[in-house]
Scaffold this motif. Structure first.
Motif, PDB file in Angstrom:
ATOM      1  N   ASP A 100      10.201 -71.813  24.810  1.00 42.47           N
ATOM      2  CA  ASP A 100       9.774 -72.581  23.823  1.00 42.47           C
ATOM      3  C   ASP A 100      10.652 -73.445  23.288  1.00 42.47           C
ATOM      4  N   SER A 101      10.649 -74.584  22.132  1.00 41.48           N
ATOM      5  CA  SER A 101      11.514 -75.388  21.785  1.00 41.48           C
ATOM      6  C   SER A 101      11.247 -75.472  20.309  1.00 41.48           C
ATOM      7  N   ILE A 102      12.296 -76.127  19.688  1.00 40.87           N
ATOM      8  CA  ILE A 102      12.171 -75.934  18.155  1.00 40.87           C
ATOM      9  C   ILE A 102      11.752 -77.474  17.725  1.00 40.87           C
ATOM     10  N   VAL A 103      10.916 -77.623  16.881  1.00 43.73           N
ATOM     11  CA  VAL A 103      10.743 -78.989  16.432  1.00 43.73           C
ATOM     12  C   VAL A 103      11.251 -78.836  14.729  1.00 43.73           C
ATOM     13  N   ILE A 104      12.230 -79.801  14.256  1.00 42.85           N
ATOM     14  CA  ILE A 104      12.728 -79.843  13.092  1.00 42.85           C
ATOM     15  C   ILE A 104      12.214 -81.077  12.272  1.00 42.85           C
ATOM     16  N   SER A 105      12.008 -81.052  10.797  1.00 39.81           N
ATOM     17  CA  SER A 105      11.381 -82.179  10.170  1.00 39.81           C
ATOM     18  C   SER A 105      12.248 -82.045   8.794  1.00 39.81           C
ATOM     19  N   ASP A 106      12.318 -83.269   8.402  1.00 40.14           N
ATOM     20  CA  ASP A 106      13.168 -83.624   7.131  1.00 40.14           C
ATOM     21  C   ASP A 106      12.520 -83.169   5.901  1.00 40.14           C
ATOM     22  N   TYR A 119      24.594 -85.702   7.071  1.00 45.11           N
ATOM     23  CA  TYR A 119      23.931 -84.488   7.361  1.00 45.11           C
ATOM     24  C   TYR A 119      24.884 -83.542   8.010  1.00 45.11           C
ATOM     25  N   ASP A 120      25.440 -82.512   7.224  1.00 43.09           N
ATOM     26  CA  ASP A 120      26.075 -81.702   7.980  1.00 43.09           C
ATOM     27  C   ASP A 120      25.355 -80.648   8.479  1.00 43.09           C
ATOM     28  N   ILE A 121      24.999 -80.783   9.792  1.00 43.94           N
ATOM     29  CA  ILE A 121      24.087 -79.784  10.440  1.00 43.94           C
ATOM     30  C   ILE A 121      24.842 -78.771  11.035  1.00 43.94           C
ATOM     31  N   GLN A 122      24.528 -77.654  11.136  1.00 48.52           N
ATOM     32  CA  GLN A 122      25.093 -76.456  11.887  1.00 48.52           C
ATOM     33  C   GLN A 122      24.493 -75.420  12.296  1.00 48.52           C
ATOM     34  N   TYR A 123      24.774 -74.634  13.444  1.00 52.46           N
ATOM     35  CA  TYR A 123      23.958 -73.346  14.044  1.00 52.46           C
ATOM     36  C   TYR A 123      24.810 -72.835  14.983  1.00 52.46           C
ATOM     37  N   ARG A 124      24.129 -71.506  15.045  1.00 49.71           N
ATOM     38  CA  ARG A 124      24.693 -70.658  15.940  1.00 49.71           C
ATOM     39  C   ARG A 124      23.908 -69.742  16.492  1.00 49.71           C
ATOM     40  N   PHE A 125      24.163 -69.423  17.805  1.00 47.54           N
ATOM     41  CA  PHE A 125      23.342 -68.522  18.519  1.00 47.54           C
ATOM     42  C   PHE A 125      23.823 -67.225  18.488  1.00 47.54           C
ATOM     43  N   VAL A 126      22.985 -66.012  18.197  1.00 48.44           N
ATOM     44  CA  VAL A 126      23.517 -64.826  18.340  1.00 48.44           C
ATOM     45  C   VAL A 126      22.769 -64.145  19.404  1.00 48.44           C
ATOM     46  N   ILE A 141      28.823 -83.596  11.388  1.00 51.33           N
ATOM     47  CA  ILE A 141      28.299 -84.216  10.437  1.00 51.33           C
ATOM     48  C   ILE A 141      27.776 -85.727  10.920  1.00 51.33           C
ATOM     49  N   VAL A 142      26.526 -85.926  10.778  1.00 50.21           N
ATOM     50  CA  VAL A 142      25.861 -87.164  11.333  1.00 50.21           C
ATOM     51  C   VAL A 142      25.383 -88.038  10.295  1.00 50.21           C
ATOM     52  N   SER A 143      24.960 -89.352  10.425  1.00 49.53           N
ATOM     53  CA  SER A 143      24.534 -90.054   9.520  1.00 49.53           C
ATOM     54  C   SER A 143      23.107 -90.389   9.428  1.00 49.53           C
ATOM     55  N   ASN A 144      22.165 -89.683  10.122  1.00 49.40           N
ATOM     56  CA  ASN A 144      20.620 -89.823   9.870  1.00 49.40           C
ATOM     57  C   ASN A 144      20.015 -88.404  10.631  1.00 49.40           C
ATOM     58  N   PHE A 145      18.859 -88.373  10.292  1.00 50.28           N
ATOM     59  CA  PHE A 145      18.006 -87.310  10.437  1.00 50.28           C
ATOM     60  C   PHE A 145      17.739 -87.324  11.763  1.00 50.28           C
ATOM     61  N   ASP A 146      17.516 -88.330  12.446  1.00 48.61           N
ATOM     62  CA  ASP A 146      17.173 -88.484  13.896  1.00 48.61           C
ATOM     63  C   ASP A 146      18.367 -87.860  14.735  1.00 48.61           C
ATOM     64  N   ALA A 147      19.433 -88.303  14.139  1.00 50.33           N
ATOM     65  CA  ALA A 147      20.679 -87.515  15.071  1.00 50.33           C
ATOM     66  C   ALA A 147      20.512 -85.762  14.644  1.00 50.33           C
ATOM     67  N   VAL A 148      20.219 -85.462  13.701  1.00 50.75           N
ATOM     68  CA  VAL A 148      20.006 -83.872  13.460  1.00 50.75           C
ATOM     69  C   VAL A 148      18.993 -83.415  14.541  1.00 50.75           C
ATOM     70  N   LYS A 149      17.645 -84.112  14.754  1.00 49.72           N
ATOM     71  CA  LYS A 149      16.586 -83.570  15.659  1.00 49.72           C
ATOM     72  C   LYS A 149      17.163 -83.777  16.908  1.00 49.72           C
ATOM     73  N   GLU A 164      20.704 -69.415  13.950  1.00 53.26           N
ATOM     74  CA  GLU A 164      20.734 -69.471  12.610  1.00 53.26           C
ATOM     75  C   GLU A 164      20.940 -70.948  12.451  1.00 53.26           C
ATOM     76  N   ILE A 165      20.518 -71.700  11.709  1.00 53.30           N
ATOM     77  CA  ILE A 165      20.394 -73.132  11.276  1.00 53.30           C
ATOM     78  C   ILE A 165      20.735 -73.562   9.988  1.00 53.30           C
ATOM     79  N   PHE A 166      22.060 -74.434   9.537  1.00 57.45           N
ATOM     80  CA  PHE A 166      22.185 -74.410   8.358  1.00 57.45           C
ATOM     81  C   PHE A 166      22.414 -75.997   8.096  1.00 57.45           C
ATOM     82  N   MET A 167      22.266 -76.468   6.992  1.00 55.62           N
ATOM     83  CA  MET A 167      22.238 -77.864   6.621  1.00 55.62           C
ATOM     84  C   MET A 167      22.762 -78.174   5.389  1.00 55.62           C
TER      85      MET A 167
END
Length: 212
Positions: A100-106, A119-126, A141-149, A164-167
């Protein structure tokens, strides 16, 4: 000085039979046990009494390997920025299958500023069966949500385990010299200074990556 930093957190379980992941940190009633901790929720960044910090928030859906978007949507924790936080597990969870894949919305809202520009976007895979504190946090750290996506929606879901997804976010509001108007809502509290695999956060009012 140690800081109490807040992020919004979500978990994505790959396959259904995974153990729950617990949000690290402390509740408000435990702050007295940690002398020297600054609570960024209440840390002033402006002399303006009407100053507001932005609110970090996002939602997740899962797209199947056949390309269809599942109806289930979950929102990141504590988007509304309630003033009290608790030490118990409070991380929203969504399940996905390998392939599957993830879809993230603002769902962020600006504060006193006119736009959210960080946008300080962070993640880890366990991986399944691994100790989460041994797994690296990836941060940017990115400047817009398109970069987060672009970051989150390209995460490979090809192995059993947990993402785990952090923002956290900041807007362009005028602040005290050296300060940035970072969000202070969230359901993840970090004060761990001994484990390098913790979400990076702010030191005082300045955004800075640090190993805790």
């Amino acid at each position: 000085m140690r800081k109490l930093i807040c992020f919004v957190l979500m978990t994505v379980f790959l396959m259904a039979n995974c153990l729950p992941v617990y949000a690290d940190g402390i509740g408000d009633n435990q702050r007295s046990d940690y002398p020297g901790v600054t609570d960024y929720q209440k840390h002033p960044v402006s002399l303006n009494d009407d100053h507001k910090k932005p609110s970090a928030g996002f939602s997740l859906q899962i797209k199947t390997s056949f390309g269809s978007l599942r109806a289930e949507t979950i929102k990141s924790g504590n988007i509304d920025g309630k003033p009290n936080i608790v030490p118990s597990q409070d991380s929203p969870v969504i399940n996905a299958a390998v392939g599957d894949s993830i879809v993230i919305s603002d769902r962020c809202t600006k504060g006193t500023g006119s736009i959210i520009n960080q946008y300080d976007i962070q993640y880890r895979f366990v991986p399944e069966g691994s100790n989460r504190e041994d797994c690296e946090i990836h941060s940017q750290i990115v400047s817009n949500f398109d970069a987060v996506k672009n970051i989150i929606e390209k995460l490979p879901l090809n192995e059993k385990g947990t993402y785990e997804i952090f923002m956290a976010v900041a807007d362009n509001a005028s602040c005290l010299p050296g300060a940035v108007n970072w969000s202070a809502n969230g359901n993840f509290r970090t004060i761990n200074t001994s484990n390098k695999n913790f979400p990076n956060g702010m030191s005082g009012t300045l955004p800075k990556h640090w190993s805790k």
